[in-house]
Design an enzyme around this catalytic site. Sequence first.
Site, short mmCIF file in Angstrom:
data_model
loop_
_atom_site.label_atom_id
_atom_site.label_comp_id
_atom_site.label_asym_id
_atom_site.label_seq_id
_atom_site.Cartn_x
_atom_site.Cartn_y
_atom_site.Cartn_z
N GLU A 230 -1.18 7.40 -2.66
CA GLU A 230 -0.77 6.03 -2.38
C GLU A 230 0.09 5.58 -3.57
OE1 GLU A 230 -1.45 2.18 -0.09
OE2 GLU A 230 -1.74 4.29 0.38
N CYS A 264 0.99 -2.86 -5.79
CA CYS A 264 1.95 -2.09 -5.00
C CYS A 264 2.25 -2.79 -3.68
CB CYS A 264 1.44 -0.68 -4.76
SG CYS A 264 -0.18 -0.60 -3.97
#
Length: 478
Positions: A230, A264
């Site tokens: 990720e 993020c």
Amino acid sequence: MVEQIPVRNPRTGQFDDFITPPTPEQLKAHAERLRQAQRDWWHAGLAERITALQQWREILLARKQELASVLAVDTGRWPESVLEVEVVISSIERWCRLAPSLLVEREPAHTSIPFIELKSQLVPYPLVGVISPWNFPLLLSTMDAIPALLAGCAVLVKPSEVTPRFIRPLNETVASVPLLRDVFGFVQGAGETGAALIQLIDLVCFTGSVETGHIVGEAAARRFIPAFLELGGKDPAVVLESADLELATSAILWGSVVNAGQSCLSIERIYVAETIFDRFVEKLVDKATRVQLAYPSYQDGRIGPIIDVHQADIIAAHLRDAVEKGATIHCGGSIEQLGGGLWCRPTVLTNVNHSMKVMTEETFGPLMPVMPFSTVQQAIDLANDTIYGLSAAVFGSEQDALTVAQKLEAGAISINDAALTSVMHEGEKHSFKRSGLGGSRMGPASIMRFLRKKALIIKTEPVVDPWWFEELKTQSIS
């Protein structure tokens, strides 16, 4: 001798703590202990594993305030630290509720061949490694670990060396659950420890930058083990002419500057229909200037400090690049040093374009560059003009927003809200482009990443197989 790593306090700028990474021999021994205990953990059965996780949840509840306080020292912010602990506690409850229906080995099923039945078995990877970042230290250390443990794996976590203070109290909570402490561990250390960890595990989950993610993926590939990555994002928000501007500006502001933009999943670039552009910017600037820094105390505002000093350098570089290329700053716009910490106020920029780093590279700060578009197709093209594809947001009438969302190249699209995957983990999604690799870490399917499926193909009748050699078909089958 292993060198100690100093730890900086993001509110004071002082290096007031340190961690000691394990030696290679200590790390190997730790991994081997977990691996040896995993078989008993798996064979104890799901009910026992759920009981152990629920016991851990109760201990976390009892120490919730303490854990939040340590996280606040690590990260310099308070509301997000409280939320982290709460999300982890609720995540344990959610996974314990879901696991029994997900980890079901189906009864033998008939196949297209009358005398062949099929049975499945789910076999966990023995030792899962988790390498997690500094922006949400507790949440991202446990998001993969909790379903992996319920699946029957042992788990060894290496959190970031930037925010390691929470490891000690968290280790104490794990040690309070006898069955869990043998299969769940944390180690301190920097990149070298993470690299060494990959050599000792059977599957790796990594959350972090694209650059480091590629290194992790390559190391895992050399070992021929699965890697679930990720990575970074440059999430766009598209504001259509039909959008509710009050809702859009409030949601985008939160999605851009919560945790000082250090996520993020932050909104990092905003595209607004040119017919409503001026009104949008006016409302956004008005709201942004009302969100204050949480200084000198946690209670004085909502925006915490920049956690990692290197990230402050990146934010400052993106601002310089934008201004040099003609961007206009409406509020914020600089890195401030207050009490030794590094801070950045919510910053709205216009006159931006895709020649600027602030529109193309991950900033990881509370910057909101806003760019007009003349057609919906132009907005889609601009949003997709990126190497990233983590998530996005679209604002407008529901049908208009859905039409645009279906054309965006990203794994999760919030409709008339922003960064919803930060608070809602039920939607299965994949990362697009260079924002990640591997199965969904969210939704029910994410637990299946930690299991290998074994097919047990059963011949139920002593009959001649039609595909055997002719010579064998003449022989009787007893």
